[in-house]
Write a protein that holds these residues in place. Structure first.
Motif, PDB file in Angstrom:
ATOM      1  N   GLY A 179       0.734  -1.334   0.270  1.00 34.96           N
ATOM      2  CA  GLY A 179      -0.146   0.166  -0.470  1.00 34.96           C
ATOM      3  C   GLY A 179       0.681   1.522   0.244  1.00 34.96           C
ATOM      4  O   GLY A 179       0.980   1.746  -1.322  1.00 34.96           O
ATOM      5  N   SER A 180       0.958   1.989   0.977  1.00 34.39           N
ATOM      6  CA  SER A 180       1.707   2.997   1.505  1.00 34.39           C
ATOM      7  C   SER A 180       2.900   3.080   0.739  1.00 34.39           C
ATOM      8  O   SER A 180       3.625   4.511   0.185  1.00 34.39           O
ATOM      9  CB  SER A 180       2.006   3.955   2.744  1.00 34.39           C
ATOM     10  N   SER A 181       3.687   1.953   0.886  1.00 35.04           N
ATOM     11  CA  SER A 181       5.397   1.689  -0.212  1.00 35.04           C
ATOM     12  C   SER A 181       5.251   2.256  -1.151  1.00 35.04           C
ATOM     13  O   SER A 181       5.905   2.863  -2.239  1.00 35.04           O
ATOM     14  CB  SER A 181       6.019   0.641   0.604  1.00 35.04           C
ATOM     15  N   LEU A 182       4.317   2.320  -1.474  1.00 35.97           N
ATOM     16  CA  LEU A 182       3.853   1.988  -3.254  1.00 35.97           C
ATOM     17  C   LEU A 182       2.550   3.540  -3.612  1.00 35.97           C
ATOM     18  O   LEU A 182       3.458   4.153  -4.484  1.00 35.97           O
ATOM     19  CB  LEU A 182       2.739   0.957  -3.798  1.00 35.97           C
ATOM     20  N   PHE A 183       1.568   3.878  -2.756  1.00 33.24           N
ATOM     21  CA  PHE A 183       0.625   4.580  -3.540  1.00 33.24           C
ATOM     22  C   PHE A 183      -0.061   5.331  -1.895  1.00 33.24           C
ATOM     23  O   PHE A 183      -0.379   4.493  -1.261  1.00 33.24           O
ATOM     24  CB  PHE A 183       0.101   4.281  -3.876  1.00 33.24           C
ATOM     25  N   ARG A 197       8.836   0.971  -9.738  1.00 29.09           N
ATOM     26  CA  ARG A 197       9.791  -0.079 -10.496  1.00 29.09           C
ATOM     27  C   ARG A 197      11.403  -0.639  -9.479  1.00 29.09           C
ATOM     28  O   ARG A 197      11.724  -2.018  -9.169  1.00 29.09           O
ATOM     29  CB  ARG A 197      10.480   0.979 -11.207  1.00 29.09           C
ATOM     30  N   ALA A 198      10.789   0.378  -8.477  1.00 26.17           N
ATOM     31  CA  ALA A 198      11.768  -0.125  -7.429  1.00 26.17           C
ATOM     32  C   ALA A 198      11.709  -1.149  -6.299  1.00 26.17           C
ATOM     33  O   ALA A 198      12.006  -2.590  -5.255  1.00 26.17           O
ATOM     34  CB  ALA A 198      12.069   0.984  -6.157  1.00 26.17           C
ATOM     35  N   LEU A 199      10.701  -1.620  -6.001  1.00 21.58           N
ATOM     36  CA  LEU A 199       9.744  -2.333  -5.831  1.00 21.58           C
ATOM     37  C   LEU A 199       9.983  -4.516  -6.317  1.00 21.58           C
ATOM     38  O   LEU A 199      10.138  -5.297  -5.912  1.00 21.58           O
ATOM     39  CB  LEU A 199       8.553  -2.661  -5.522  1.00 21.58           C
ATOM     40  N   ARG A 200       9.620  -3.800  -7.440  1.00 24.43           N
ATOM     41  CA  ARG A 200      10.022  -4.910  -8.796  1.00 24.43           C
ATOM     42  C   ARG A 200      11.043  -5.637  -8.425  1.00 24.43           C
ATOM     43  O   ARG A 200      11.399  -6.911  -8.527  1.00 24.43           O
ATOM     44  CB  ARG A 200       9.182  -4.217 -10.234  1.00 24.43           C
ATOM     45  N   ASP A 201      12.387  -3.994  -8.924  1.00 24.04           N
ATOM     46  CA  ASP A 201      13.365  -5.050  -9.201  1.00 24.04           C
ATOM     47  C   ASP A 201      14.072  -5.427  -7.444  1.00 24.04           C
ATOM     48  O   ASP A 201      14.978  -6.687  -7.741  1.00 24.04           O
ATOM     49  CB  ASP A 201      14.252  -3.628  -8.939  1.00 24.04           C
TER      50      ASP A 201
END
Length: 206
Positions: A179-183, A197-201
């Motif tokens: 959640g908040s780590s993304l949006f 992208r950072a999460l995917r990486d």
């Protein structure tokens, strides 16, 4: 895309709490461009059904769009009418699971104990949301995976970010709700895309 296909493409569920309908497509495009294929709009967001409808129409089969924070089985039909195909709950309610399955939707209800997990699976749940993950640990998940039916997708939600996903994956997590780590409300699509992208990486070495 099915739930399993979407998780194979990228094991992250984008939880877009606070998303507004006017920004839904732009934010969704930034997330999908980063490779994330599951978009969840919690029902305590502004006009959530409008956002779900816009995302479902825009992405079609290229992303799995649905609703989170579903608290009442009566809400399920309206989500399906807008094109939502995924129901996520914060709690263990087999009635909502059955309502989702009657609509031909995927159901990922929340749980915290083995008893809740088995009750939800018996009702037809396609996956399980371990919530709140902050109150558990990868060790707890590993113990749960030892007794749950083999292949059960469990997704920790709560406090998940790029810094701790590897430990949860090693314990058996099939994916994560982020959640908040993304949006966060007010973020631009560019900011959301960079975080996606950072999460995917962060998943790549796992």
């Amino acid at each position: 895309m099915t739930l399993a296909e979407s998780l194979r493409a990228c094991p992250i569920v984008a939880i877009l709490r606070g998303l507004r309908p006017d920004e839904a497509v732009a934010v969704g495009e930034a997330i999908v461009a980063a490779g994330i294929r599951i978009l969840e709009v919690p029902l305590n967001s502004p006009e959530p059904l409008r956002s779900i409808g816009r995302l479902a129409r825009h992405f079609g089969q290229n992303a799995l769009v649905g609703a989170g924070t579903v608290l009442d089985p009566a809400q399920v039909a309206g989500i399906a009418e807008r094109g939502g195909r995924l129901i996520v709950t914060p709690h263990a309610d087999p009635v909502i699971v059955r309502a989702a399955k009657e609509q031909g939707m995927f159901a990922v209800p929340g749980f915290f104990t083995p008893g809740e997990a088995f009750s939800l699976l018996a009702a037809g749940a396609d996956g399980l949301k371990l919530f709140p993950a902050e109150a558990a640990s990868p060790a707890v998940l590993k113990a749960l995976m030892a007794v749950l039916p083999k292949g059960t997708p469990v997704l920790p939600v709560g406090g998940i970010g790029a810094d701790n996903m590897a430990a949860w994956r090693a314990a058996g997590a099939a994916g994560f709700g982020v959640g908040s780590s993304l949006f966060r409300p007010g973020d631009t699509p560019a900011e959301v895309g960079a975080r996606a992208r950072a999460l995917r990486d962060a998943l790549e070495p796992v």
